[in-house]
Write a protein that holds these residues in place. Structure first.
Motif, PDB file in Angstrom:
ATOM      1  N   ALA A  20     -32.855  24.188  60.923  1.00 59.04           N
ATOM      2  CA  ALA A  20     -33.307  24.053  62.120  1.00 59.04           C
ATOM      3  C   ALA A  20     -34.928  24.593  62.393  1.00 59.04           C
ATOM      4  O   ALA A  20     -35.591  23.706  63.219  1.00 59.04           O
ATOM      5  CB  ALA A  20     -32.748  25.085  62.764  1.00 59.04           C
ATOM      6  N   SER A  21     -35.439  25.256  61.765  1.00 61.25           N
ATOM      7  CA  SER A  21     -36.835  25.774  61.679  1.00 61.25           C
ATOM      8  C   SER A  21     -37.845  24.818  61.443  1.00 61.25           C
ATOM      9  O   SER A  21     -38.668  24.366  62.281  1.00 61.25           O
ATOM     10  CB  SER A  21     -37.119  26.703  60.953  1.00 61.25           C
ATOM     11  OG  SER A  21     -36.354  28.130  61.382  1.00 61.25           O
ATOM     12  N   VAL A  22     -37.386  24.074  60.259  1.00 68.40           N
ATOM     13  CA  VAL A  22     -38.219  22.811  60.003  1.00 68.40           C
ATOM     14  C   VAL A  22     -38.259  21.662  60.977  1.00 68.40           C
ATOM     15  O   VAL A  22     -39.485  21.206  61.113  1.00 68.40           O
ATOM     16  CB  VAL A  22     -37.755  22.040  58.382  1.00 68.40           C
ATOM     17  CG1 VAL A  22     -38.526  20.894  58.237  1.00 68.40           C
ATOM     18  CG2 VAL A  22     -37.800  23.383  57.582  1.00 68.40           C
ATOM     19  N   ILE A  23     -37.158  21.341  61.335  1.00 64.62           N
ATOM     20  CA  ILE A  23     -37.042  20.241  62.327  1.00 64.62           C
ATOM     21  C   ILE A  23     -37.758  20.771  63.777  1.00 64.62           C
ATOM     22  O   ILE A  23     -38.344  19.816  64.392  1.00 64.62           O
ATOM     23  CB  ILE A  23     -35.635  19.752  62.800  1.00 64.62           C
ATOM     24  CG1 ILE A  23     -34.933  19.350  61.508  1.00 64.62           C
ATOM     25  CG2 ILE A  23     -35.329  19.032  63.856  1.00 64.62           C
ATOM     26  CD1 ILE A  23     -33.307  19.038  61.612  1.00 64.62           C
ATOM     27  N   GLU A  24     -37.713  21.907  63.994  1.00 62.33           N
ATOM     28  CA  GLU A  24     -38.174  22.462  65.405  1.00 62.33           C
ATOM     29  C   GLU A  24     -39.977  22.329  65.156  1.00 62.33           C
ATOM     30  O   GLU A  24     -40.435  21.958  66.086  1.00 62.33           O
ATOM     31  CB  GLU A  24     -37.852  23.743  65.681  1.00 62.33           C
ATOM     32  CG  GLU A  24     -38.246  24.665  66.922  1.00 62.33           C
ATOM     33  CD  GLU A  24     -37.523  24.496  67.850  1.00 62.33           C
ATOM     34  OE1 GLU A  24     -36.240  24.079  68.010  1.00 62.33           O
ATOM     35  OE2 GLU A  24     -38.137  24.473  69.227  1.00 62.33           O
ATOM     36  N   LYS A  25     -40.180  22.813  63.962  1.00 61.91           N
ATOM     37  CA  LYS A  25     -41.540  22.549  63.542  1.00 61.91           C
ATOM     38  C   LYS A  25     -42.066  21.085  63.831  1.00 61.91           C
ATOM     39  O   LYS A  25     -43.175  21.031  64.075  1.00 61.91           O
ATOM     40  CB  LYS A  25     -41.670  23.216  62.142  1.00 61.91           C
ATOM     41  CG  LYS A  25     -43.152  23.590  61.896  1.00 61.91           C
ATOM     42  CD  LYS A  25     -43.398  23.900  60.420  1.00 61.91           C
ATOM     43  CE  LYS A  25     -44.617  24.067  59.942  1.00 61.91           C
ATOM     44  NZ  LYS A  25     -44.493  24.762  58.454  1.00 61.91           N
ATOM     45  N   ALA A  26     -41.312  20.161  63.531  1.00 58.80           N
ATOM     46  CA  ALA A  26     -41.781  18.793  63.491  1.00 58.80           C
ATOM     47  C   ALA A  26     -41.501  18.300  65.092  1.00 58.80           C
ATOM     48  O   ALA A  26     -41.960  17.223  65.325  1.00 58.80           O
ATOM     49  CB  ALA A  26     -40.708  17.981  62.636  1.00 58.80           C
ATOM     50  N   GLY A  27     -41.213  19.221  65.711  1.00 57.05           N
ATOM     51  CA  GLY A  27     -41.520  18.842  67.354  1.00 57.05           C
ATOM     52  C   GLY A  27     -40.024  18.463  68.070  1.00 57.05           C
ATOM     53  O   GLY A  27     -40.063  18.053  68.941  1.00 57.05           O
ATOM     54  N   ILE A  28     -38.912  18.648  67.197  1.00 61.14           N
ATOM     55  CA  ILE A  28     -37.637  18.383  68.030  1.00 61.14           C
ATOM     56  C   ILE A  28     -36.954  19.618  68.118  1.00 61.14           C
ATOM     57  O   ILE A  28     -36.676  20.441  67.231  1.00 61.14           O
ATOM     58  CB  ILE A  28     -36.869  17.384  67.003  1.00 61.14           C
ATOM     59  CG1 ILE A  28     -37.675  16.172  66.710  1.00 61.14           C
ATOM     60  CG2 ILE A  28     -35.602  16.982  67.775  1.00 61.14           C
ATOM     61  CD1 ILE A  28     -36.739  15.199  65.600  1.00 61.14           C
ATOM     62  N   PRO A  29     -36.493  19.841  69.290  1.00 58.90           N
ATOM     63  CA  PRO A  29     -35.653  21.044  69.790  1.00 58.90           C
ATOM     64  C   PRO A  29     -34.304  21.245  69.134  1.00 58.90           C
ATOM     65  O   PRO A  29     -33.780  20.193  68.939  1.00 58.90           O
ATOM     66  CB  PRO A  29     -35.651  21.303  71.186  1.00 58.90           C
ATOM     67  CG  PRO A  29     -36.030  19.747  71.601  1.00 58.90           C
ATOM     68  CD  PRO A  29     -36.822  19.200  70.889  1.00 58.90           C
TER      69      PRO A  29
END
Lengths: 87, 160
Positions: free
Chosen positions: A10-19
């Motif tokens: 989740a953290s990696v995806i969030e960092k890529a800009g997707i909630p």
């Protein structure tokens, strides 16, 4: 270790800009991994949405998690699925 | 409720001493549109895979950080579970895969107008990873890139 893995993905995806919003079965693990939005669910390992073949319960958990995506306030946010919602 | 105290003694001791990893995601991403207009993707760590995909490797030290793509129209009953954790009771997921991969629940949300769409593909990991460096540096970013290409608006993740 699934709860750490979910938090990290989740953290990696969030960092890529997707909630993201994740569930957790172990609050104490998620408190350490600190992903952006998590719903703690009081269910056994292997049962993140509560019970098999219980679509109403599964829907209540999903609705509570999706709500976190639009909840204003500071992150990370770790909320608990209300036990009263179980049945 | 799942509790660390319910784990086997070796797992309990391991988790007590374990140094949990963090990824700095701040400031966080914003869902700029209503949920009812958003396209979702699902990620499960139940180690689901298609029969024709290689199973997750239970023997890799530190855990198998790879992932499998699950097409949205997959027949749920066909999905296999290749999870090595003895703490994961697979009975419920075998009975109803939506318990760990709620594809049908999201389809119902779409038909009720609560969610706009499901992505054409979703992702499965085997969650029992104790050495997540490759997960953090390689495989989770690869999934993030695919989700970005697919213009997914938000992601829902489920552990087991």
């Amino acid at each position: 270790m699934c709860n750490q893995s979910v938090g990290l993905i989740a953290s990696v995806i969030e960092k890529a800009g997707i909630p993201t919003v994740g569930l957790t079965l172990l609050r104490e693990v998620t408190e350490k991994v600190r992903p952006p939005r998590t719903l703690f669910v009081p269910f056994p390992f292997g049962y993140p949405l509560g019970e098999p073949n219980q679509p109403d319960l599964q829907h209540r958990v999903i609705a509570a998690s999706l709500k976190l995506l639009k909840t204003p306030g500071t992150l990370p946010r770790l909320e608990e699925f209300a036990v009263g919602n179980r049945k | 409720m799942a509790r660390i105290e319910d784990l086997t003694l070796p797992h309990r001791l391991f988790m007590k001493a374990y140094r949990y990893r963090l990824v700095d995601w701040r400031p966080g991403a914003l869902l700029s549109k209503p949920i009812s207009e958003s396209k979702f993707a699902l990620i499960t760590t139940a180690a689901l895979h298609l029969p024709e995909q290689p199973a997750f490797d239970l023997d890799i030290g530190g855990g198998d950080c790879s992932f499998r793509e699950l097409p949205v129209d997959v027949e749920l009953k066909q999905l296999k579970i290749a999870h090595r954790s003895s703490d994961f009771d697979q009975t419920g997921a075998q009975e109803d895969c939506n318990l760990v991969f709620p594809r049908d629940r999201f389809r119902e949300l779409i038909s009720r107008g609560k969610v706009a769409a499901l992505n054409h593909r979703h992702f499965s990991f085997m969650g029992s990873i104790t050495e997540p460096e490759r997960l953090i540096s390689e495989t989770a970013p690869a999934v993030a890139e695919l989700l970005r290409q697919d213009q997914v608006d938000a992601v829902c993740l489920l552990p087991v």
